[in-house]
Design an enzyme around this catalytic site. Structure first.
Site, PDB file in Angstrom:
ATOM      1  N   GLY A  88      51.896  49.283  41.275  1.00  0.00           N
ATOM      2  CA  GLY A  88      52.371  49.834  40.000  1.00  0.00           C
ATOM      3  C   GLY A  88      53.837  50.238  40.022  1.00  0.00           C
ATOM      4  O   GLY A  88      54.364  50.724  39.028  1.00  0.00           O
ATOM      5  N   ARG A 104      44.837  39.681  49.484  1.00  0.00           N
ATOM      6  CA  ARG A 104      44.244  40.670  50.404  1.00  0.00           C
ATOM      7  C   ARG A 104      42.972  41.207  49.771  1.00  0.00           C
ATOM      8  O   ARG A 104      42.653  40.882  48.636  1.00  0.00           O
ATOM      9  CB  ARG A 104      45.230  41.831  50.583  1.00  0.00           C
ATOM     10  CG  ARG A 104      45.613  42.426  49.215  1.00  0.00           C
ATOM     11  CD  ARG A 104      46.386  43.719  49.341  1.00  0.00           C
ATOM     12  NE  ARG A 104      47.042  44.103  48.105  1.00  0.00           N
ATOM     13  CZ  ARG A 104      46.499  44.846  47.143  1.00  0.00           C
ATOM     14  NH1 ARG A 104      45.254  45.265  47.232  1.00  0.00           N
ATOM     15  NH2 ARG A 104      47.199  45.156  46.064  1.00  0.00           N
ATOM     16  N   LYS A 135      56.218  37.683  43.385  1.00  0.00           N
ATOM     17  CA  LYS A 135      55.572  37.560  42.082  1.00  0.00           C
ATOM     18  C   LYS A 135      56.236  36.522  41.186  1.00  0.00           C
ATOM     19  O   LYS A 135      55.570  35.904  40.353  1.00  0.00           O
ATOM     20  CB  LYS A 135      55.522  38.933  41.410  1.00  0.00           C
ATOM     21  CG  LYS A 135      54.606  39.890  42.172  1.00  0.00           C
ATOM     22  CD  LYS A 135      54.827  41.329  41.794  1.00  0.00           C
ATOM     23  CE  LYS A 135      54.128  41.647  40.491  1.00  0.00           C
ATOM     24  NZ  LYS A 135      54.248  43.093  40.184  1.00  0.00           N
ATOM     25  N   PHE A 158      56.405  42.038  27.168  1.00  0.00           N
ATOM     26  CA  PHE A 158      55.461  43.162  27.291  1.00  0.00           C
ATOM     27  C   PHE A 158      54.342  42.964  26.269  1.00  0.00           C
ATOM     28  O   PHE A 158      54.589  42.938  25.062  1.00  0.00           O
ATOM     29  CB  PHE A 158      56.203  44.481  27.048  1.00  0.00           C
ATOM     30  CG  PHE A 158      55.294  45.684  27.098  1.00  0.00           C
ATOM     31  CD1 PHE A 158      54.804  46.145  28.312  1.00  0.00           C
ATOM     32  CD2 PHE A 158      54.925  46.355  25.937  1.00  0.00           C
ATOM     33  CE1 PHE A 158      53.965  47.254  28.368  1.00  0.00           C
ATOM     34  CE2 PHE A 158      54.084  47.466  25.990  1.00  0.00           C
ATOM     35  CZ  PHE A 158      53.606  47.910  27.207  1.00  0.00           C
ATOM     36  N   GLU A 215      49.676  38.154  38.458  1.00  0.00           N
ATOM     37  CA  GLU A 215      50.014  38.110  39.885  1.00  0.00           C
ATOM     38  C   GLU A 215      48.762  37.856  40.713  1.00  0.00           C
ATOM     39  O   GLU A 215      47.643  37.969  40.220  1.00  0.00           O
ATOM     40  CB  GLU A 215      50.681  39.419  40.358  1.00  0.00           C
ATOM     41  CG  GLU A 215      49.768  40.624  40.338  1.00  0.00           C
ATOM     42  CD  GLU A 215      50.176  41.697  41.362  1.00  0.00           C
ATOM     43  OE1 GLU A 215      50.963  41.424  42.284  1.00  0.00           O
ATOM     44  OE2 GLU A 215      49.654  42.821  41.249  1.00  0.00           O
ATOM     45  N   GLU A 233      59.375  39.672  31.906  1.00  0.00           N
ATOM     46  CA  GLU A 233      58.132  39.233  31.293  1.00  0.00           C
ATOM     47  C   GLU A 233      58.018  39.887  29.929  1.00  0.00           C
ATOM     48  O   GLU A 233      58.377  41.072  29.784  1.00  0.00           O
ATOM     49  CB  GLU A 233      56.950  39.728  32.153  1.00  0.00           C
ATOM     50  CG  GLU A 233      56.077  38.643  32.708  1.00  0.00           C
ATOM     51  CD  GLU A 233      54.986  39.200  33.605  1.00  0.00           C
ATOM     52  OE1 GLU A 233      54.835  38.663  34.705  1.00  0.00           O
ATOM     53  OE2 GLU A 233      54.296  40.153  33.224  1.00  0.00           O
ATOM     54  N   LYS A 245      45.525  51.646  38.802  1.00  0.00           N
ATOM     55  CA  LYS A 245      44.142  51.701  38.342  1.00  0.00           C
ATOM     56  C   LYS A 245      43.486  53.033  38.713  1.00  0.00           C
ATOM     57  O   LYS A 245      43.720  53.547  39.796  1.00  0.00           O
ATOM     58  CB  LYS A 245      43.365  50.541  38.986  1.00  0.00           C
ATOM     59  CG  LYS A 245      43.964  49.190  38.647  1.00  0.00           C
ATOM     60  CD  LYS A 245      43.587  48.138  39.676  1.00  0.00           C
ATOM     61  CE  LYS A 245      44.338  46.847  39.428  1.00  0.00           C
ATOM     62  NZ  LYS A 245      44.251  45.917  40.573  1.00  0.00           N
TER      63      LYS A 245
END
Ligand code: ADP
Ligand code: ADP
Ligand code: MG
Length: 460
Positions: A166, A293, A117, A203, A289, A201, A237
């Site tokens: 996650g 796939r 990532k 937030f 990201e 990163e 999700k």
């Protein structure tokens, strides 16, 4: 080389999904099963099945050598990895090719450049795609992390470069927390993903997760619009829909164009998804990201475009050129997906494997079920809790949501606790109906329910 027989290196609903796509194309299939999955629906539906090892994933679905041997023994010359497991493992993709077989997915090089990532952020920046303010490289030392953190501002996230599903993400509010958490995060990343690299990163508090579906044949690349996946729990999700109710048409065009540019720069082959955060306070979007796939929620895109993504993955792997033209891909109507997991919403989503007693699927216009369940099926405790995806189409969002409500009422699944009734109250929530939510909303709504003492009721 053409695919003469396909080995499916996965299980559950995605294995069933891949079998259906292969059958439609006349490709014979072999389901690779662990000892725990011998009595599973993919084993029944595939032309053949073989046992690749013990129940534990490291003995079976993550066992590269066992999968390659199984393919060879069954005379399969192609492997579809599905999602999770080895689907984003560049080393496995390379081993499949080195064995003279077809890996249904991107090249090992593409997986390498986007699978990490931190590296993907650099690739995106180089393509002119905005990323969330963060570190340019994976960070080795706490001193470097503290330096970088001052520039990107707190609160921030420490992310594992090899993380996914996650996991491997932690929130940090100040320097003191960073000092405490940084070494722990490095250690955890190493233990969970075999790679201790982490990066930082900023937030974004009021963000929506919006992602763009891509399909390419290594030369020609198209996008299939976006999916809205903001309703999450623990950064996973739960409920997805397409198109996103948050975007204006010009914003949609800009987002999809940015994703297309990045995928074109990679000369992308196969199905892929570029994930973005959309800052609702500024209207700006940031790449987070790429998943190289097929994704769990791909059916919502299939419903609104009429394009079969898994069949295209197989056709591209078979050497067919991607004949879809961008201007032929038309977004029509609205679709949503409800993930039915073997988890108890009243007990912190505790996993609930067990035996399915009765099972009645919903039916009617616009209803699609992707699942490996059947009455009497014993859900093994070793794997992901996803049991089924209820995918609902409507001419517009109002129709899709009302059909979704009816479908949940029709569905009868007893014997185990699931997230079915969580979706029922979600769909009754005015904020969901209004499309007014961000990535933290679902957890807030759940906390409200706990405070109000209203449980998600289910009679087992
Ligand atoms: P999607 O991005 O397709 O919505 P998820 O994030 O739900 O998918 O992941 C799909 C499956 O893959 C889940 O079972 C998840 O646990 C697994 N997964 C994804 N990435 C990783 C990873 N890096 N390590 C372990 N499991 C992963
Ligand atoms: P994974 O590989 O586990 O899917 P992602 O980087 O895609 O990890 O992030 C998962 C989720 O975490 C996102 O969908 C979003 O809800 C949240 N998230 C990730 N990055 C940020 C960020 N910079 N600010 C706010 N939320 C974030
Ligand atoms: Mg993600």
């Amino acid at each position: 080389m053409k695919i003469n027989k396909l080995l499916i290196a996965n299980r559950g609903e995605i294995a069933v999904r891949i079998i259906r796509a292969a059958q439609a194309l006349g490709i014979p299939t072999v389901a690779a099963c662990s000892e725990a999955d011998v009595d599973s629906l993919p084993a029944r539906l595939a032309d053949e099945f073989c046992i690749i090892g013990g129940a534990r994933a490291d003995q079976s679905y993550l066992n590269q050598q066992a999968l390659l041997n199984a393919a060879r023994e069954c005379g399969a010359n192609a492997i579809h990895p599905g999602y999770g497991f080895l689907s984003e493992n560049a080393e496995f993709a390379a081993a499949v090719e080195a064995a003279g077989m077809i890996f249904v997915g991107p090249t090992p090089d593409t997986i390498r450049s986007m699978g990490d990532k931190a590296a993907a952020r650099r690739t995106a920046l180089a393509a002119g795609v905005p990323v969330v303010p963060g570190s340019e490289q994976a960070l080795d030392s706490l001193a470097d992390a503290l330096d970088v953190a001052e520039n990107i501002r707190y609160p921030l996230l420490i992310k594992a470069a090899a993380g996914g599903g996650g996991r491997g993400i932690r929130v940090v509010n100040n320097a003191q927390e960073l000092r405490a958490i940084f070494p722990v995060a490095q250690h955890e990343a190493k233990a969970a993903f075999g790679c201790g690299e982490v990066y930082l990163e900023h937030f974004i508090a009021q963000a929506r997760h919006i992602e763009v579906q891509i399909l390419g044949d290594g030369e020609h690349v198209v996008h299939l619009y976006e999916r809205e996946c903001s309703l999450q729990r623990r950064r996973q999700k739960i409920f997805e829909e397409a198109p996103s109710p948050a975007l204006t048409d010009p914003q949609r065009q800009a987002l999809c164009h940015s994703a297309l540019q990045l995928a074109q720069q990679l000369a992308y082959r196969g199905a892929g998804t570029l994930e973005y955060l959309f800052d609702t306070t500024t209207g700006r979007f940031y790449f987070i990201e790429m998943n190289t796939r097929i994704q769990v929620e791909h059916p919502v895109t299939e419903m609104i475009t009429g394009i079969d993504l898994v069949q295209w993955m197989l056709r591209i792997a078979n050497g067919e050129p991607l004949t879809l033209r961008q201007d032929e891909i038309v977004l029509q109507g609205c679709a949503c997906e409800m993930r039915i997991n073997a988890e108890d919403p009243d007990r912190q989503f505790f996993p609930c494997p067990g035996v399915v007693k009765t099972l009645v699927w919903p039916q009617g216009a616009g209803v699609r079920i992707d699942s490996h369940l059947f009455a009497g099926y014993c859900i093994p405790p070793y794997y992901d809790s996803l049991l089924a995806k209820l995918v609902i189409y409507g001419e517009n969002r109002v129709q899709a949501l009302s059909r979704a409500t009816a479908a949940l009422q029709e569905m009868q699944l007893t014997g185990i606790k699931t997230t079915q009734f969580l979706h029922q109250w979600l769909l009754a929530d005015a904020r969901l109906r209004a499309g007014d939510f961000s990535t933290t909303s679902l957890e807030c709504w759940l906390a409200e329910r706990v405070a109000a003492g209203t449980a998600v009721k289910q009679e087992a």
